[in-house]
Motif scaffolding. Structure first.
Motif, PDB file in Angstrom:
ATOM      1  N   LEU A   1     -47.695 -50.020  -6.474  1.00  0.00           N
ATOM      2  CA  LEU A   1     -46.931 -50.407  -5.279  1.00  0.00           C
ATOM      3  C   LEU A   1     -47.718 -50.243  -3.987  1.00  0.00           C
ATOM      4  O   LEU A   1     -48.484 -49.294  -3.830  1.00  0.00           O
ATOM      5  CB  LEU A   1     -45.665 -49.546  -5.195  1.00  0.00           C
ATOM      6  N   HIS A   2     -47.509 -51.179  -3.066  1.00  0.00           N
ATOM      7  CA  HIS A   2     -48.057 -51.045  -1.707  1.00  0.00           C
ATOM      8  C   HIS A   2     -47.036 -50.290  -0.862  1.00  0.00           C
ATOM      9  O   HIS A   2     -45.864 -50.226  -1.229  1.00  0.00           O
ATOM     10  CB  HIS A   2     -48.308 -52.430  -1.106  1.00  0.00           C
ATOM     11  N   SER A   3     -47.465 -49.750   0.262  1.00  0.00           N
ATOM     12  CA  SER A   3     -46.495 -49.013   1.087  1.00  0.00           C
ATOM     13  C   SER A   3     -45.598 -50.017   1.819  1.00  0.00           C
ATOM     14  O   SER A   3     -45.997 -51.164   2.055  1.00  0.00           O
ATOM     15  CB  SER A   3     -47.213 -48.102   2.079  1.00  0.00           C
ATOM     16  N   GLU A   4     -44.388 -49.571   2.153  1.00  0.00           N
ATOM     17  CA  GLU A   4     -43.441 -50.477   2.824  1.00  0.00           C
ATOM     18  C   GLU A   4     -43.958 -50.910   4.191  1.00  0.00           C
ATOM     19  O   GLU A   4     -43.686 -52.012   4.652  1.00  0.00           O
ATOM     20  CB  GLU A   4     -42.083 -49.783   2.967  1.00  0.00           C
ATOM     21  N   ASP A   5     -44.731 -50.021   4.844  1.00  0.00           N
ATOM     22  CA  ASP A   5     -45.251 -50.342   6.179  1.00  0.00           C
ATOM     23  C   ASP A   5     -46.341 -51.406   6.121  1.00  0.00           C
ATOM     24  O   ASP A   5     -46.495 -52.203   7.039  1.00  0.00           O
ATOM     25  CB  ASP A   5     -45.835 -49.078   6.843  1.00  0.00           C
ATOM     26  N   GLU A   6     -47.125 -51.377   5.034  1.00  0.00           N
ATOM     27  CA  GLU A   6     -48.214 -52.357   4.912  1.00  0.00           C
ATOM     28  C   GLU A   6     -48.118 -53.051   3.554  1.00  0.00           C
ATOM     29  O   GLU A   6     -48.884 -52.751   2.637  1.00  0.00           O
ATOM     30  CB  GLU A   6     -49.564 -51.652   5.045  1.00  0.00           C
ATOM     31  N   PRO A   7     -47.162 -53.978   3.417  1.00  0.00           N
ATOM     32  CA  PRO A   7     -46.877 -54.559   2.095  1.00  0.00           C
ATOM     33  C   PRO A   7     -48.016 -55.373   1.488  1.00  0.00           C
ATOM     34  O   PRO A   7     -47.998 -55.660   0.301  1.00  0.00           O
ATOM     35  CB  PRO A   7     -45.649 -55.439   2.353  1.00  0.00           C
TER      36      PRO A   7
ATOM     37  N   GLN B   1     -52.149 -59.582 -20.722  1.00  0.00           N
ATOM     38  CA  GLN B   1     -51.600 -60.938 -20.873  1.00  0.00           C
ATOM     39  C   GLN B   1     -51.804 -61.763 -19.604  1.00  0.00           C
ATOM     40  O   GLN B   1     -52.187 -62.911 -19.667  1.00  0.00           O
ATOM     41  CB  GLN B   1     -50.104 -60.861 -21.197  1.00  0.00           C
ATOM     42  N   CYS B   2     -51.475 -61.173 -18.464  1.00  0.00           N
ATOM     43  CA  CYS B   2     -51.718 -61.867 -17.194  1.00  0.00           C
ATOM     44  C   CYS B   2     -51.665 -60.852 -16.057  1.00  0.00           C
ATOM     45  O   CYS B   2     -51.268 -59.701 -16.264  1.00  0.00           O
ATOM     46  CB  CYS B   2     -50.717 -62.992 -16.973  1.00  0.00           C
ATOM     47  N   ALA B   3     -52.093 -61.281 -14.883  1.00  0.00           N
ATOM     48  CA  ALA B   3     -52.154 -60.345 -13.752  1.00  0.00           C
ATOM     49  C   ALA B   3     -51.768 -61.052 -12.464  1.00  0.00           C
ATOM     50  O   ALA B   3     -51.970 -62.262 -12.325  1.00  0.00           O
ATOM     51  CB  ALA B   3     -53.568 -59.789 -13.633  1.00  0.00           C
ATOM     52  N   ASN B   4     -51.188 -60.309 -11.540  1.00  0.00           N
ATOM     53  CA  ASN B   4     -50.888 -60.811 -10.195  1.00  0.00           C
ATOM     54  C   ASN B   4     -51.352 -59.747  -9.211  1.00  0.00           C
ATOM     55  O   ASN B   4     -50.908 -58.600  -9.299  1.00  0.00           O
ATOM     56  CB  ASN B   4     -49.379 -61.014 -10.025  1.00  0.00           C
ATOM     57  N   PHE B   5     -52.242 -60.134  -8.322  1.00  0.00           N
ATOM     58  CA  PHE B   5     -52.787 -59.141  -7.403  1.00  0.00           C
ATOM     59  C   PHE B   5     -52.491 -59.480  -5.948  1.00  0.00           C
ATOM     60  O   PHE B   5     -52.391 -60.650  -5.574  1.00  0.00           O
ATOM     61  CB  PHE B   5     -54.308 -59.030  -7.587  1.00  0.00           C
ATOM     62  N   LYS B   6     -52.383 -58.430  -5.162  1.00  0.00           N
ATOM     63  CA  LYS B   6     -52.337 -58.514  -3.694  1.00  0.00           C
ATOM     64  C   LYS B   6     -51.204 -59.376  -3.161  1.00  0.00           C
ATOM     65  O   LYS B   6     -51.365 -60.098  -2.194  1.00  0.00           O
ATOM     66  CB  LYS B   6     -53.700 -58.994  -3.159  1.00  0.00           C
ATOM     67  N   TYR B   7     -50.050 -59.327  -3.822  1.00  0.00           N
ATOM     68  CA  TYR B   7     -48.867 -60.013  -3.277  1.00  0.00           C
ATOM     69  C   TYR B   7     -48.113 -59.039  -2.375  1.00  0.00           C
ATOM     70  O   TYR B   7     -48.470 -57.854  -2.295  1.00  0.00           O
ATOM     71  CB  TYR B   7     -47.977 -60.543  -4.410  1.00  0.00           C
ATOM     72  N   ASP B   8     -47.075 -59.523  -1.737  1.00  0.00           N
ATOM     73  CA  ASP B   8     -46.257 -58.674  -0.869  1.00  0.00           C
ATOM     74  C   ASP B   8     -45.584 -57.591  -1.699  1.00  0.00           C
ATOM     75  O   ASP B   8     -44.678 -57.890  -2.463  1.00  0.00           O
ATOM     76  CB  ASP B   8     -45.154 -59.534  -0.211  1.00  0.00           C
ATOM     77  N   GLY B   9     -46.044 -56.379  -1.598  1.00  0.00           N
ATOM     78  CA  GLY B   9     -45.378 -55.284  -2.308  1.00  0.00           C
ATOM     79  C   GLY B   9     -46.212 -54.607  -3.376  1.00  0.00           C
ATOM     80  O   GLY B   9     -45.946 -53.468  -3.724  1.00  0.00           O
ATOM     81  N   GLY B  10     -47.230 -55.284  -3.920  1.00  0.00           N
ATOM     82  CA  GLY B  10     -48.015 -54.593  -4.944  1.00  0.00           C
ATOM     83  C   GLY B  10     -49.006 -55.454  -5.692  1.00  0.00           C
ATOM     84  O   GLY B  10     -49.323 -56.575  -5.276  1.00  0.00           O
ATOM     85  N   CYS B  11     -49.510 -54.884  -6.790  1.00  0.00           N
ATOM     86  CA  CYS B  11     -50.397 -55.570  -7.725  1.00  0.00           C
ATOM     87  C   CYS B  11     -49.870 -55.235  -9.116  1.00  0.00           C
ATOM     88  O   CYS B  11     -49.382 -54.123  -9.322  1.00  0.00           O
ATOM     89  CB  CYS B  11     -51.822 -55.036  -7.622  1.00  0.00           C
ATOM     90  N   SER B  12     -49.973 -56.182 -10.068  1.00  0.00           N
ATOM     91  CA  SER B  12     -49.437 -55.864 -11.393  1.00  0.00           C
ATOM     92  C   SER B  12     -50.191 -56.560 -12.515  1.00  0.00           C
ATOM     93  O   SER B  12     -50.796 -57.610 -12.311  1.00  0.00           O
ATOM     94  CB  SER B  12     -47.956 -56.230 -11.465  1.00  0.00           C
ATOM     95  N   VAL B  13     -50.147 -55.930 -13.688  1.00  0.00           N
ATOM     96  CA  VAL B  13     -50.768 -56.489 -14.894  1.00  0.00           C
ATOM     97  C   VAL B  13     -49.765 -56.367 -16.039  1.00  0.00           C
ATOM     98  O   VAL B  13     -49.042 -55.374 -16.142  1.00  0.00           O
ATOM     99  CB  VAL B  13     -52.079 -55.745 -15.263  1.00  0.00           C
TER     100      VAL B  13
END
Ligand code: ZN
Length: 316
Positions: A57-63, A92-104
């Motif tokens: 998770l990214h911080s709420e102040d800097e999503p 399987q897949c990844a999503n990085f640097k979106y509003d709120g976090g990064c995930s795999v």
């Protein structure tokens, strides 16, 4: 009751982006910055598969701002997607640097090897399968690829079941792994973050290097082999090899010295629940003796253990 509700609200939640994109189910593990949850996913062949999504998770102040947990996760994805081995978990897949976090997204296992191999009644053949699988995996990493795992422990080995209900062990969590081909640069980049680690699985050399912040002296591949030796000890005796889960370096050195000094005799003080012929037991204990060695250059390598009788034998 009020306190409980307040605590509930303070627990980290998945980002809105992720909740919208995936069908997220039960939470598997929830830290302050990283959450793992079960979810359904459709793979490239349109086959539905049970997955686990790991979100940093990214911080709420800097999503939009990544944290060090994101860098670990991105690194884990980059390393494991370069590897191809039946005993390594493939993302399987990844999503990085979106509003709120990064995930795999990873395939969902039955459980980890810690809960599987340290509980209940098991046949020694399952232990052999675990050990063989991990020797093959480490041999692939260390000899064909220029990687070490750097966080080898039972919690990072996942248990899957095949269609015939047989166990399949796969190594996961490559967050501390990196390409060793350009060791000088990479050590500066990654291992300086290892200072907070103090696990039983770190080899004496790596413990010392981290303690004195001499990151260029790390012996990564040899460190994986030490970790493997610790896991085998824990499986056979259901005990920590160095007394506790947070041993000091001196406690670790003392046990390793005693193992080398007394050899097979050292292990007579422990009980095992496994039913095994004494001749086989001697061969099995020899593996631990070859792995829990202080001097990195004297510790067995994955290549050497490919030829060890316990690994080569077809039957028990
Ligand atoms: Zn991020």
């Amino acid at each position: 009751m009020i306190n409980e509700i307040e605590q509930e609200q303070e627990l980290a939640q998945h980002s809105k982006y992720l909740m919208k994109k995936f069908n997220i189910g039960e939470v598997v593990e929830r830290g302050q910055y990283v959450i793992l949850s079960k979810c359904k996913h459709v793979d490239i062949f349109r086959k539905p598969i049970d997955c686990v999504i790991k979100e940093s998770l990214h911080s709420e102040d800097e999503p939009k701002c990544c944290t060090k947990f994101c860098f670990n996760l991105i690194n884990e994805y980059q390393v494991s997607s370069q590897l191809s081995h039946p005993n390594i978990v493939q993302p399987q897949c990844a999503n990085f640097k979106y509003d709120g976090g990064c995930s795999v997204l990873f395939p969902q296992a039955e459980c980890d090897a810690f809960s599987y191999l340290l509980n209940g009644v098991l046949d020694i053949s399952v232990v052999k399968l675990y050990f063989k699988s991990m020797i093959l995996t480490l041999n692939y990493l260390h000899n064909q690829q220029l990687f070490a795992h750097n966080d080898f422990k039972l919690e990072n080995v996942l248990v899957f079941k095949t269609e015939n209900e047989n166990e399949m062990f796969q190594l996961t969590d490559f967050g501390y792994s990196y390409y060793l081909g350009n060791k000088h640069n990479n050590c500066r980049n990654y291992s300086k973050y290892w200072t907070t680690r103090n696990t039983i699985f770190l080899s004496p050399t790596n413990c010392q290097s981290i303690q004195f912040k001499q990151f260029r002296n790390l012996r990564e591949k040899e460190g994986d082999m030490f970790g493997l030796g610790c896991t085998l000890f824990m499986i056979l005796f259901r005990k920590y090899p160095f007394g506790s889960n947070l041993p000091t370096l001196n406690e670790k050195l003392k046990v390793c010295e005693d193992i080398q000094k007394f050899g097979y005799q050292y292990f007579l003080q422990f009980q095992t629940a496994f039913n095994i012929y004494e001749n086989d037991w001697v061969i099995l204990i020899d593996l631990i003796i070859q792995l829990l060695v202080i001097d990195d250059s004297c510790r067995a390598t994955s290549l050497q253990l490919m030829n060890h009788p316990w690994v080569c034998q077809q039957n028990n």
